[in-house]
Motif scaffolding. Structure first.
Motif, PDB file in Angstrom:
ATOM      1  N   GLY A  95     -10.012   0.477   2.274  1.00 26.66           N
ATOM      2  CA  GLY A  95     -10.260   1.040   3.289  1.00 26.66           C
ATOM      3  C   GLY A  95     -10.200   0.320   4.759  1.00 26.66           C
ATOM      4  O   GLY A  95     -10.596   0.614   5.631  1.00 26.66           O
ATOM      5  N   VAL A  96      -8.895  -0.310   4.559  1.00 27.80           N
ATOM      6  CA  VAL A  96      -8.684  -1.242   5.837  1.00 27.80           C
ATOM      7  C   VAL A  96      -7.387  -0.471   6.277  1.00 27.80           C
ATOM      8  O   VAL A  96      -6.381  -0.372   5.513  1.00 27.80           O
ATOM      9  CB  VAL A  96      -8.427  -2.690   5.318  1.00 27.80           C
ATOM     10  N   ASP A  97      -7.682   0.003   7.558  1.00 24.74           N
ATOM     11  CA  ASP A  97      -6.162   0.871   8.174  1.00 24.74           C
ATOM     12  C   ASP A  97      -5.464  -0.213   9.023  1.00 24.74           C
ATOM     13  O   ASP A  97      -5.972  -0.800   9.859  1.00 24.74           O
ATOM     14  CB  ASP A  97      -6.887   1.796   8.925  1.00 24.74           C
ATOM     15  N   ILE A  98      -4.286  -0.210   9.160  1.00 29.26           N
ATOM     16  CA  ILE A  98      -3.290  -0.908   9.746  1.00 29.26           C
ATOM     17  C   ILE A  98      -2.697   0.049  10.919  1.00 29.26           C
ATOM     18  O   ILE A  98      -1.941   0.791  10.128  1.00 29.26           O
ATOM     19  CB  ILE A  98      -2.348  -1.703   9.168  1.00 29.26           C
ATOM     20  N   GLY A  99      -2.744   0.228  12.123  1.00 33.59           N
ATOM     21  CA  GLY A  99      -2.207   1.110  12.839  1.00 33.59           C
ATOM     22  C   GLY A  99      -0.722   0.732  13.005  1.00 33.59           C
ATOM     23  O   GLY A  99      -0.210  -0.457  12.945  1.00 33.59           O
ATOM     24  N   VAL A 117       3.075  -3.775  14.331  1.00 28.75           N
ATOM     25  CA  VAL A 117       4.361  -4.129  15.121  1.00 28.75           C
ATOM     26  C   VAL A 117       4.002  -5.611  15.737  1.00 28.75           C
ATOM     27  O   VAL A 117       4.503  -6.338  15.760  1.00 28.75           O
ATOM     28  CB  VAL A 117       4.610  -3.096  16.223  1.00 28.75           C
ATOM     29  N   THR A 118       2.662  -5.548  16.196  1.00 27.89           N
ATOM     30  CA  THR A 118       2.105  -6.889  16.716  1.00 27.89           C
ATOM     31  C   THR A 118       2.184  -7.980  15.931  1.00 27.89           C
ATOM     32  O   THR A 118       2.282  -9.022  16.311  1.00 27.89           O
ATOM     33  CB  THR A 118       1.011  -6.835  17.528  1.00 27.89           C
ATOM     34  N   TYR A 119       1.956  -7.704  14.487  1.00 28.28           N
ATOM     35  CA  TYR A 119       1.691  -8.762  13.410  1.00 28.28           C
ATOM     36  C   TYR A 119       3.287  -8.945  12.867  1.00 28.28           C
ATOM     37  O   TYR A 119       3.493 -10.390  12.615  1.00 28.28           O
ATOM     38  CB  TYR A 119       0.692  -8.091  12.329  1.00 28.28           C
ATOM     39  N   CYS A 120       4.108  -8.147  12.684  1.00 30.21           N
ATOM     40  CA  CYS A 120       5.341  -8.173  11.936  1.00 30.21           C
ATOM     41  C   CYS A 120       6.552  -8.324  12.581  1.00 30.21           C
ATOM     42  O   CYS A 120       7.435  -8.937  12.083  1.00 30.21           O
ATOM     43  CB  CYS A 120       5.521  -7.128  10.911  1.00 30.21           C
ATOM     44  N   PHE A 121       6.655  -8.025  13.928  1.00 23.20           N
ATOM     45  CA  PHE A 121       7.728  -8.007  14.723  1.00 23.20           C
ATOM     46  C   PHE A 121       7.994  -9.416  15.062  1.00 23.20           C
ATOM     47  O   PHE A 121       9.327  -9.999  14.991  1.00 23.20           O
ATOM     48  CB  PHE A 121       7.556  -7.166  16.071  1.00 23.20           C
TER      49      PHE A 121
END
Length: 616
Positions: free
Chosen positions: A339-343, A348-352
């Motif tokens: 139930g954890v959603d990543i917008g 982008v802010t985590y992986c870019f």
């Protein structure tokens, strides 16, 4: 300038029986050694697990076997069983399913039965009862089924599943050795894959031919066709000059850096297939126009340019959810299971930052691994300028070539979104659009079929078609799942079953698998295992979204084999690369990417955290 003679690597060779006997012998040895118990367990789980779980759930909810159930009851058990497979055990996840989700997992449904199933679970099954049933069903599938307790019919099915896994693993060893040694022409390896899976009973003869074609194969074929049209009309020269003419010193280091700076960020938002196809003729043109009478051939330069294009495409995908199916798969798993959603923007802010870090690392590695004699490409730029001057203004064929290309690229970018919005009545797929563009070039009179016949590397098309069968077999038989589970079980006693060590194992395993199969299936195979372990060792912590993002990123590390990604296959069509060239750049990139990902997790992600979730 002396006309450049294109080198067709490997295609002119005959079979080397001394070397080819090694992968053949290894294939036969792996096929005839005793089947490990782990393979039997996974074979049993894949062949009869679904049926047993459906029957168990049906007995718990309706007090009858699924074979005796009504259609809406069968649908209920199928949805619950599929939820269980991906770790989504809560009643809330069931109630959020819809017909589109059912279609994704090939669960037949209709509106009336779906509504009745949803109503029953919502009103008749308490949350605690539902969760208890799901946990018991998972326990049954993972540990409750015992081979020795099966009846003869089920044992036969389990043995068949174990055989399919063994064939897949043996075939994997055969294919990798053939690719690395080039003991047989590489397109022939593609047909060997089909022969192996048919002769061992993994796929029927009536099905194997259809499996050689997929949307990705159509895309590669169509892409090589439009590249041929660009080269014939001279549009590639105009585009190349527009990109690089402002460089004061157009040397190889600046050119390759521009490739990375342009391609990698774009690959986070648009298809890496498309970018590789777009830049392939530009890279080939730069090389061909850099040769002189003094240096009539410089294969290191050609390899540097081709590998730079492929690797720039490969490192860009993790930067945004739109960069590949693997990203969306792991986002979905995380949402379904915990139930954890990543917008989108949050991703982008985590992986870019991974992409940003990998641009200089990748650029440095490829320039260290390939050392061309020609480093100053000023003569190439001057030659292009003269060539374009001879062309004069844009002619009708060049205009049509560019218009069709722009329409095709627009179609690649928008076909999925426009279908979801209802603008397109059917889903086209990027492969269909690529072939439509190639046909548009013929209809517009830009090319004839002889151009495609002579300028398209059809061997690459067949090579990638075989690779798609290989990846599907690893996925569908459970071989990828068996490999993932076995490695994690082996390493658990060494303290590598939690924290950063578990993440390192997960990342490395996913990265190895993704070199053998498509990135989506690699993430889909490893994701449920590692996310379930993450939920057990660090429940409710930031470790869960970090594991999901890390698995998605590591499934893009397909740097080492031609079949790893479509960009690798597309640049191989240039004829300048050998399989070992991917290893020259790919192996150091593979390890560097894993280190960067662990540093990203341990430093940036850990420092930043994830919303209000506690750290691990």
């Amino acid at each position: 300038m002396k006309p450049e003679k294109k080198k067709v690597t490997g295609y002119d060779k005959y079979i080397d029986w001394k070397i080819f006997s090694i992968p053949v012998a290894l294939l036969l040895i792996l096929l005839f050694i005793p089947t490990p118990n782990g393979m039997k367990d996974v074979g049993m789980e894949y062949q009869i697990g679904t049926q047993k779980v459906n029957n168990f759930i049906s007995q718990q909810l309706f007090q009858k076997d699924s074979s005796d159930s009504d259609q809406w009851q069968v649908l209920t058990t199928q949805i619950m069983e599929q939820n269980m497979q991906i770790g989504a055990l809560s009643k809330d996840r069931f109630l959020k399913r819809d017909a589109k989700w059912c279609k994704k997992y090939n669960i037949p449904t209709d509106k009336a039965n779906f509504e009745r199933a949803t109503t029953y679970i919502k009103e008749q099954v308490p949350e605690e009862t539902y969760l208890t049933t799901m946990k018991a069903a998972m326990e049954l599938r993972k540990d409750g089924l015992k081979y020795e307790n099966l009846n003869d019919s089920d044992k036969k099915a389990a043995d068949k599943g174990a055989w399919h896994i063994k064939v897949s693993v043996a075939m994997g060893a055969f294919v990798v050795l053939c690719f690395l040694t080039e003991c047989i022409p590489l397109p022939a390896v593609s047909f060997c894959i089909g022969l192996i899976v048919v002769s061992t009973g993994v796929i029927s003869y009536s099905d194997v031919a259809m499996l050689y074609w997929s949307d990705a194969c159509w895309f590669i074929m169509g892409s090589l066709m439009f590249a041929a049209a660009f080269v014939k009309t001279g549009v590639d020269k105009r585009v190349c000059l527009m990109m690089f003419k402002r460089l004061a010193v157009p040397n190889t280091k600046w050119i390759t850096l521009i490739f990375f700076l342009i391609i990698a960020p774009l690959a986070a938002f648009i298809s890496d297939h498309a970018l590789a196809a777009m830049f392939l003729p530009i890279g080939m043109l730069l090389y061909q126009n850099s040769l002189t009478d003094e240096v009539p051939e410089d294969m290191e330069l050609a390899k540097l340019l081709m590998i730079s294009i492929a690797m720039a495409c490969n490192i860009g995908g993790p930067g945004a959810p739109s960069g590949g199916a693997r990203n969306v798969i792991m986002m979905t798993y995380l949402s379904d299971m915990f139930g954890v959603d990543i917008g989108y923007f949050q991703w982008v802010t985590y992986c870019f930052p991974f992409l940003i870090a990998m641009i200089p690392v990748s650029w440095f590695i490829v320039n260290m691994r390939f050392r061309p004699k020609i480093v100053d490409l000023t003569p190439a730029m001057n030659h292009l300028q003269r060539e374009i001057g001879k062309m004069g203004s844009w002619n009708s064929k060049q205009i049509w070539a560019l218009i069709i290309f722009i329409v095709m690229v627009f179609g690649w970018f928008t076909e999925k979104a426009f279908f979801q919005l209802g603008i397109y009545p059917v889903r086209m797929g990027i492969g269909t659009i690529a072939v439509a563009g190639a046909m548009a070039y013929i209809i517009a009179g830009v090319v004839n079929w002889r151009d495609y016949q002579e300028k398209v590397d059809w061997g690459v098309v067949w090579l990638y078609a075989g690779a798609m069968i290989f990846g599907r077999v690893l996925d569908k038989t459970g071989a990828a799942y068996w490999l993932a589970r076995t490695v994690i079980e082996v390493l658990a006693p060494f303290g590598m079953d939690s924290g950063i060590p578990l993440m390192a194992v997960s990342n490395g395993l996913t990265a190895i698998l993704t070199n053998l199969m498509a990135d989506g299936p690699a993430a889909a195979s490893v994701g449920p295992i590692t996310l379930n372990m993450a939920g057990m060792v660090h429940p409710g912590s930031t470790y869960l979204p970090f594991m999901a993002m890390a698995t998605a990123i590591s499934s893009s590390f397909a740097y080492c084999l031609i079949i790893g990604t479509p960009p690798n296959a597309i640049v191989y069509a240039s004829g300048y690369l050998e399989p070992k060239d991917y290893l020259r750049a790919g192996l150091p990139l593979f390890f560097a990417a894993n280190v960067v990902l662990l540093l990203l997790t341990g430093v940036y992600w850990t420092f930043r955290g994830f919303g209000t979730m506690p750290g691990f």
